[in-house]
Design a protein around this motif. Structure first.
Motif, mmCIF file in Angstrom:
data_model
loop_
_atom_site.group_PDB
_atom_site.id
_atom_site.type_symbol
_atom_site.label_atom_id
_atom_site.label_comp_id
_atom_site.label_asym_id
_atom_site.label_seq_id
_atom_site.Cartn_x
_atom_site.Cartn_y
_atom_site.Cartn_z
ATOM 1 N N VAL A 38 -23.395 16.878 -22.088
ATOM 2 C CA VAL A 38 -22.823 15.786 -21.277
ATOM 3 C C VAL A 38 -22.516 14.666 -22.261
ATOM 4 C CG1 VAL A 38 -23.196 14.184 -19.373
ATOM 5 C CG2 VAL A 38 -24.182 16.479 -19.266
ATOM 6 N N PRO A 39 -21.310 14.630 -22.816
ATOM 7 C CA PRO A 39 -21.001 13.708 -23.919
ATOM 8 C C PRO A 39 -20.764 12.272 -23.463
ATOM 9 C CG PRO A 39 -19.048 14.945 -23.331
ATOM 10 C CD PRO A 39 -20.165 15.503 -22.482
ATOM 11 N N THR A 40 -20.838 11.375 -24.421
ATOM 12 C CA THR A 40 -20.449 9.984 -24.228
ATOM 13 C C THR A 40 -19.242 9.725 -25.126
ATOM 14 O OG1 THR A 40 -21.621 8.880 -26.043
ATOM 15 C CG2 THR A 40 -22.936 9.507 -24.110
ATOM 16 N N PRO A 41 -18.610 8.558 -25.027
ATOM 17 C CA PRO A 41 -17.485 8.260 -25.928
ATOM 18 C C PRO A 41 -17.859 8.357 -27.402
ATOM 19 C CG PRO A 41 -17.552 6.684 -24.128
ATOM 20 C CD PRO A 41 -18.785 7.506 -24.004
ATOM 21 N N PHE A 42 -19.123 8.169 -27.728
ATOM 22 C CA PHE A 42 -19.550 8.232 -29.124
ATOM 23 C C PHE A 42 -19.641 9.669 -29.632
ATOM 24 C CE2 PHE A 42 -21.388 4.056 -27.838
ATOM 25 C CZ PHE A 42 -20.683 3.273 -28.734
ATOM 26 N N ALA A 43 -19.476 10.641 -28.739
ATOM 27 C CA ALA A 43 -19.459 12.046 -29.163
ATOM 28 C C ALA A 43 -18.092 12.462 -29.676
ATOM 29 C CB ALA A 43 -19.871 12.949 -27.995
ATOM 30 N N SER A 44 -17.090 11.596 -29.510
ATOM 31 C CA SER A 44 -15.706 11.961 -29.815
ATOM 32 C C SER A 44 -15.525 12.457 -31.247
ATOM 33 C CB SER A 44 -14.774 10.771 -29.557
ATOM 34 O OG SER A 44 -15.211 9.627 -30.272
ATOM 35 N N TYR A 45 -16.232 11.861 -32.212
ATOM 36 C CA TYR A 45 -16.129 12.295 -33.598
ATOM 37 C C TYR A 45 -17.477 12.741 -34.157
ATOM 38 C CZ TYR A 45 -11.313 10.912 -33.694
ATOM 39 O OH TYR A 45 -9.960 10.837 -33.433
ATOM 40 N N ILE A 101 -11.332 11.359 -23.683
ATOM 41 C CA ILE A 101 -11.655 12.636 -23.033
ATOM 42 C C ILE A 101 -13.150 12.934 -23.078
ATOM 43 C CG2 ILE A 101 -9.374 13.650 -23.403
ATOM 44 C CD1 ILE A 101 -10.524 15.242 -25.733
ATOM 45 N N HIS A 102 -13.918 12.010 -23.661
ATOM 46 C CA HIS A 102 -15.371 12.161 -23.673
ATOM 47 C C HIS A 102 -16.063 11.094 -22.825
ATOM 48 C CE1 HIS A 102 -14.280 14.406 -27.375
ATOM 49 N NE2 HIS A 102 -15.348 15.125 -27.097
ATOM 50 N N ASP A 103 -15.299 10.360 -22.018
ATOM 51 C CA ASP A 103 -15.901 9.197 -21.360
ATOM 52 C C ASP A 103 -16.351 9.434 -19.921
ATOM 53 O OD1 ASP A 103 -13.580 9.133 -19.818
ATOM 54 O OD2 ASP A 103 -12.738 7.380 -20.815
ATOM 55 N N GLY A 104 -16.127 10.642 -19.389
ATOM 56 C CA GLY A 104 -16.601 10.937 -18.036
ATOM 57 C C GLY A 104 -15.882 10.172 -16.954
ATOM 58 N N ASN A 105 -14.747 9.560 -17.296
ATOM 59 C CA ASN A 105 -13.974 8.813 -16.310
ATOM 60 C C ASN A 105 -12.754 9.642 -15.927
ATOM 61 O OD1 ASN A 105 -11.757 6.815 -15.459
ATOM 62 N ND2 ASN A 105 -13.601 5.561 -15.390
ATOM 63 N N TYR A 106 -12.722 10.131 -14.703
ATOM 64 C CA TYR A 106 -11.701 11.099 -14.290
ATOM 65 C C TYR A 106 -10.576 10.396 -13.532
ATOM 66 C CZ TYR A 106 -16.125 13.518 -14.987
ATOM 67 O OH TYR A 106 -17.321 13.934 -15.490
ATOM 68 N N CYS A 107 -9.861 9.527 -14.242
ATOM 69 C CA CYS A 107 -8.898 8.648 -13.578
ATOM 70 C C CYS A 107 -7.456 9.123 -13.720
ATOM 71 C CB CYS A 107 -9.030 7.233 -14.118
ATOM 72 S SG CYS A 107 -8.794 7.106 -15.910
ATOM 73 N N VAL A 108 -7.245 10.413 -13.951
ATOM 74 C CA VAL A 108 -5.876 10.932 -14.034
ATOM 75 C C VAL A 108 -5.230 10.870 -12.657
ATOM 76 C CG1 VAL A 108 -4.470 12.966 -14.555
ATOM 77 C CG2 VAL A 108 -6.496 12.467 -15.924
#
Length: 277
Positions: A158-165, A207-214
């Motif tokens: 379950v990633p956070t934005p800091f998992a992006s890199y 794409i790692h932020d868990g915000n599904y706002c598409v």
């Protein structure tokens, strides 16, 4: 990248770092400068995008998910900080080739490379890189490669934005190769290249932020956070970067569980409801 290098040479590197005898056109100086610039830029964009997203967009309730690791945010950041210098060095070597004139990057808007070509380049860049990243990413899941290179990134279920890199350096570089290949094959405006570079970094965080706002109209086509969250949860689905096209073609598309009320956020809500009762 020569635009950035020239600006750094003029305002920072020449007066404060290098002796006058070390010519700005010396490839060794250019390489050293590009390693420094690439490393600093990577840290700044990672922490800037990651921090803003974490506090203003990321659904922090996901940190209560059973599969969210203890001290995960700190671990994601630590691994990224270790990885960045190892990625920056080969990336700077590619930038050196661009600076030395081996790419098809150009400056200005005019003639055959007008504004219409700018729009065309943007479209082809996104489509070209989306295709290559899909197959590179899928290859990273092969049995021979996964445990050595890509497994680290899937530590964050379950990633956070800091998992992006927060990836193995080889993993990060390989997934960045399509962005570097494009300007060696096709003409690309230098300012557009820098803009797309910043966009790609922003997208990787989003794409790692868990915000599904598409928007509903685009949910079937855009590979957003909901799609990539399921990639972390189920491993063998939704390898795409920007779009779902290649997942459909490659038979690896999975409708996001979040769109069906079964995502990590829904699991957290049910868990909290049970605790309240």
């Amino acid at each position: 990248m020569d635009l950035v290098l020239d600006a750094c040479d003029r305002f920072v590197l020449t007066p404060y770092l290098y002796p006058a005898s070390f010519e700005p056109t010396d490839w060794r100086r250019q390489l050293l400068s590009l390693v420094l610039i690439t490393t600093i830029t990577a840290y700044v964009t990672y922490f800037l995008y990651g921090t803003l997203n974490y506090f203003f967009i990321f659904d922090q309730s996901l940190m209560q998910h059973p599969k969210f690791l203890k001290n995960q945010v700190r671990l994601e950041i630590q691994y990224t900080c270790w990885s960045i210098p190892f990625v920056a060095t080969p990336t700077a070597a590619v930038f050196l080739l661009e600076v030395r004139g081996y790419s098809k990057l150009y400056y200005g808007v005019g003639g055959a490379y007008g504004w219409l070509f700018i729009l065309f380049s943007t479209f082809t860049f996104v489509m070209f890189t989306d295709c290559l990243i899909y197959w590179i990413h899928r290859g990273l899941h092969s049995k021979l490669v996964y445990k050595h290179v890509h497994k680290q990134h899937h530590k964050w279920i379950v990633p956070t934005p800091f998992a992006s890199y927060s990836l193995h350096p080889i993993d990060t570089f390989l997934q960045g190769v399509p962005y570097h290949i494009y300007p060696f094959l096709f003409p690309l405006n230098k300012l557009l290249y820098l803009t797309l570079f910043l966009f790609v970094n922003l997208w990787a965080v989003s794409i790692h932020d868990g915000n599904y706002c598409v928007p509903d109209l685009l949910k079937a086509y855009i590979n957003g956070s909901a799609h990539h969250t399921d990639h972390h949860l189920y491993y063998n689905f939704n390898y795409g970067q920007f779009f779902t096209l290649w997942d459909h073609i490659g038979g690896s598309f999975k409708s996001p569980s979040a769109f069906e009320g079964e995502g990590p956020g829904d699991a957290v809500k049910r868990l909290l409801a049970v605790k309240d009762n």
